[in-house]
Design a protein around this motif. Sequence first.
Motif, PDB file in Angstrom:
ATOM      1  N   SER A  36     -14.378  -8.248   0.601  1.00 55.28           N
ATOM      2  CA  SER A  36     -13.446  -7.988  -0.317  1.00 55.28           C
ATOM      3  C   SER A  36     -13.091  -6.812  -0.461  1.00 55.28           C
ATOM      4  CB  SER A  36     -13.856  -9.007  -1.457  1.00 55.28           C
ATOM      5  OG  SER A  36     -14.784  -8.317  -2.209  1.00 55.28           O
ATOM      6  N   HIS A  37     -13.956  -5.769  -0.871  1.00 59.61           N
ATOM      7  CA  HIS A  37     -13.528  -4.223  -1.068  1.00 59.61           C
ATOM      8  C   HIS A  37     -13.242  -3.573   0.146  1.00 59.61           C
ATOM      9  CE1 HIS A  37     -15.343  -4.540  -4.950  1.00 59.61           C
ATOM     10  NE2 HIS A  37     -16.791  -4.486  -4.758  1.00 59.61           N
ATOM     11  N   GLU A  60     -11.385 -14.260  -3.275  1.00 59.22           N
ATOM     12  CA  GLU A  60     -11.608 -12.994  -3.610  1.00 59.22           C
ATOM     13  C   GLU A  60     -10.413 -11.930  -3.112  1.00 59.22           C
ATOM     14  OE1 GLU A  60     -13.901 -11.464  -5.844  1.00 59.22           O
ATOM     15  OE2 GLU A  60     -14.229 -13.650  -6.296  1.00 59.22           O
ATOM     16  N   LYS A  63      -7.225 -12.319  -4.824  1.00 51.03           N
ATOM     17  CA  LYS A  63      -7.023 -11.458  -6.095  1.00 51.03           C
ATOM     18  C   LYS A  63      -6.377 -10.074  -5.668  1.00 51.03           C
ATOM     19  CE  LYS A  63     -11.204 -13.662  -8.162  1.00 51.03           C
ATOM     20  NZ  LYS A  63     -12.589 -13.243  -8.728  1.00 51.03           N
ATOM     21  N   LYS A  64      -6.564  -9.654  -4.554  1.00 52.99           N
ATOM     22  CA  LYS A  64      -6.144  -8.171  -4.176  1.00 52.99           C
ATOM     23  C   LYS A  64      -4.867  -8.204  -3.894  1.00 52.99           C
ATOM     24  CE  LYS A  64      -8.646  -5.495  -1.668  1.00 52.99           C
ATOM     25  NZ  LYS A  64      -9.419  -4.942  -0.506  1.00 52.99           N
TER      26      LYS A  64
END
Length: 201
Positions: A36-37, A60, A63-64
């Motif tokens: 996710s990062h 996840e 959310k970005k």
Amino acid sequence: MNKKTEQSRIAYNKIASEYDTSREGVYTRFHIKELSHTIALSEGDIVLDVACGTGTLLQELSKKAKIQANGLDVSENMIHVAKMRYPNMNFKVRPCYPLEWSDESIDIITVCCAFHHFDNPQGFVNECKRVLKKNGTVYIADPNFSALLRFIANKFCFPVSKSGDVRIYSPKELEAFFYNSGFKAVQIYRKDKGLFLKAKK
């Protein structure tokens, strides 16, 4: 359905309701966090998470950026949990091969801690190449085993395992699947318990 795929379906159906708090779910959490990062997203991207489990990675990623989130898994129970949790996402009970998507229709494909369950990994990668748009990207996270642990798992454990595990791959083996399919750029790195791949069409 292939024997190992059927084993995976049965195994994950059994643990779906408590997957996130299970030993395997906790193990997978690190890989989800790293993906996710790492994954670069644009508004409106069509994302396909293969072997999506309960949908945590897609949640996840959502959310970005505002994405079109799609997940597939062989476990009916995992998909049921995912649909209950995230009703605005598109989840289907499907195998990883072949992919029921048209040519050049997906921006990003993800696989988190599941590639070692795939009974036809080269076929799956070929399908990724087909369904990804130009410059589309595949992101994979899988267990980071040492050479010795990989040998023991592949030679002695997985042949008798009932969990659907097929093979843990070395970085070079994983990379080869994507170059064999014609991906133009493949990057691999190890981090703690994870082996991570990014392949661009």
